[in-house]
Design a protein around this motif. Structure first.
Motif, PDB file in Angstrom:
ATOM      1  N   ALA A  63       0.829  -1.216   0.000  1.00 26.58           N
ATOM      2  CA  ALA A  63       0.000   0.000   0.000  1.00 26.58           C
ATOM      3  C   ALA A  63       0.859   1.259   0.000  1.00 26.58           C
ATOM      4  O   ALA A  63       0.574   2.232   0.689  1.00 26.58           O
ATOM      5  CB  ALA A  63      -0.952  -0.003   1.210  1.00 26.58           C
ATOM      6  N   LEU A  64       1.932   1.222  -0.781  1.00 22.92           N
ATOM      7  CA  LEU A  64       2.833   2.353  -0.921  1.00 22.92           C
ATOM      8  C   LEU A  64       2.609   3.056  -2.261  1.00 22.92           C
ATOM      9  O   LEU A  64       2.008   2.502  -3.171  1.00 22.92           O
ATOM     10  CB  LEU A  64       4.289   1.879  -0.852  1.00 22.92           C
ATOM     11  N   LYS A  65       3.135   4.268  -2.357  1.00 21.07           N
ATOM     12  CA  LYS A  65       3.167   4.993  -3.615  1.00 21.07           C
ATOM     13  C   LYS A  65       4.601   5.408  -3.886  1.00 21.07           C
ATOM     14  O   LYS A  65       5.481   5.253  -3.035  1.00 21.07           O
ATOM     15  CB  LYS A  65       2.252   6.216  -3.538  1.00 21.07           C
ATOM     16  N   GLU A  66       4.834   5.936  -5.074  1.00 20.35           N
ATOM     17  CA  GLU A  66       6.183   6.340  -5.451  1.00 20.35           C
ATOM     18  C   GLU A  66       6.731   7.404  -4.506  1.00 20.35           C
ATOM     19  O   GLU A  66       7.918   7.432  -4.188  1.00 20.35           O
ATOM     20  CB  GLU A  66       6.195   6.876  -6.891  1.00 20.35           C
ATOM     21  N   GLU A  67       5.871   8.289  -4.054  1.00 16.96           N
ATOM     22  CA  GLU A  67       6.273   9.369  -3.159  1.00 16.96           C
ATOM     23  C   GLU A  67       5.424   9.341  -1.902  1.00 16.96           C
ATOM     24  O   GLU A  67       4.267   8.921  -1.914  1.00 16.96           O
ATOM     25  CB  GLU A  67       6.121  10.736  -3.849  1.00 16.96           C
ATOM     26  N   VAL A  92       1.295  12.937   6.222  1.00 18.17           N
ATOM     27  CA  VAL A  92       1.613  14.151   5.475  1.00 18.17           C
ATOM     28  C   VAL A  92       2.707  14.948   6.170  1.00 18.17           C
ATOM     29  O   VAL A  92       3.655  15.426   5.540  1.00 18.17           O
ATOM     30  CB  VAL A  92       0.349  15.007   5.282  1.00 18.17           C
ATOM     31  N   SER A  93       2.596  15.082   7.492  1.00 23.01           N
ATOM     32  CA  SER A  93       3.605  15.803   8.266  1.00 23.01           C
ATOM     33  C   SER A  93       3.463  15.432   9.740  1.00 23.01           C
ATOM     34  O   SER A  93       2.499  14.784  10.155  1.00 23.01           O
ATOM     35  CB  SER A  93       3.465  17.321   8.079  1.00 23.01           C
ATOM     36  N   GLY A  94       4.443  15.857  10.531  1.00 22.18           N
ATOM     37  CA  GLY A  94       4.399  15.592  11.972  1.00 22.18           C
ATOM     38  C   GLY A  94       5.122  14.335  12.391  1.00 22.18           C
ATOM     39  O   GLY A  94       4.969  13.883  13.536  1.00 22.18           O
ATOM     40  N   TRP A  95       5.921  13.761  11.495  1.00 24.22           N
ATOM     41  CA  TRP A  95       6.663  12.546  11.826  1.00 24.22           C
ATOM     42  C   TRP A  95       8.165  12.847  11.762  1.00 24.22           C
ATOM     43  O   TRP A  95       8.593  13.541  10.861  1.00 24.22           O
ATOM     44  CB  TRP A  95       6.308  11.431  10.843  1.00 24.22           C
TER      45      TRP A  95
END
Length: 271
Positions: A63-67, A92-95
């Motif tokens: 369940a991955l994408k290129e980016e 998206v952010s916060g990691w």
């Protein structure tokens, strides 16, 4: 693809089990660790984490994408689970997560900012590696358990004892050139303290370990780093008696010299 799918599913199930047990130990024993981090029971990954040759398979099965970075797994009962975060959602952010930091997730239906209160946990990550050899080890930073070992150890408390043993090495500042028998006996006893702090029934765990001794006698006899099983069992029983005689609640690791004395060093390899 079918073969890879089956192997992947098995590995993911083992990894989820190890992550659940490991996190319970790491959170419960955070006060003992010199290195800790915020932990919400979440692992993430991105395509670049995988070797180039495996990326097509990762895209197909993971369940991955290129980016982008995505949730790989969520520990049941963790803050991430309670926040209803799920594998496959994009971070998206916060990691990496930090207390008070907003985690922004795209669940496929829209972007949502979340504030998930983390636990404090020891930095002693445990991983499952593909191997037919029954083995658990640490380099002093991370813990590796073989698929063969995780598959054979069906009882969660028994697996927790193995993980806690390796975790104890990390907490004690394990180095490969240390006196191995002393270090291994120390780690066995320390593991019971770590397990008790995490709420495991250590008396039942030692009893289970004793019943399973025969099954491990052959592999143990080949070990050049671990004491004989009878010495390890005696050591566990002594540590159990000491812990059982003490008060309930969180326990620090005992002083090495006070606990071991000279008994471990007095036993020769010939025994």
């Amino acid at each position: 693809y079918a073969e890879f799918s089956a192997v992947l599913a098995q590995h993911q199930a083992m990894s989820a089990r190890v992550a659940r047990i490991s996190r319970r130990l790491r959170v419960a024993n955070a006060p003992l660790c010199t290195q800790t981090r915020d932990d919400i029971g979440l692992s993430t990954h991105e395509l670049s984490d995988y070797p180039q040759t495996l990326r097509p398979l990762a895209l197909h099965f993971m369940a991955l994408k290129e980016e982008g970075r995505f949730i790989r797994s969520v520990v049941p009962g963790s803050p991430a689970d309670q926040a209803r975060l799920r594998a496959g959602e994009e971070v998206v952010s916060g990691w990496p997560i930090q207390s008070g930091k907003t985690l922004v997730i795209d669940d496929g239906y829209g972007v949502s900012p979340l504030t998930v209160a983390p636990d404090r946990a020891c930095v002693a990550p445990a991983f499952v590696i593909h191997s037919d050899r029954l083995n658990a080890s640490t380099d002093g930073r991370e813990i590796e358990l073989s698929t063969a070992l995780v598959q054979q150890v069906g009882d969660d408390a028994a697996l927790a004892l193995i993980i806690a043993h390796e975790m104890a090495h990390i907490l004690r500042g394990y180095t490969p050139d240390a006196s191995r028998w002393t270090a291994e006996l120390q780690a066995d006893a320390d593991a019971l303290t770590l397990m008790r702090n995490a709420g495991y029934d250590i008396a039942a765990t030692v009893a289970t370990w004793e019943m399973g001794v025969e099954a491990h006698r052959e592999s143990q006899a080949m070990s050049t780093t671990h004491p004989p099983l009878r010495i390890r069992l005696q050591n566990l029983e002594t540590a159990l008696a000491t812990l059982s005689a003490g008060p309930d609640g969180f326990r620090p690791l005992p002083d090495e010299k006070a606990r071991l004395g000279t008994r471990a060093d007095a036993v020769s390899p010939a025994d």
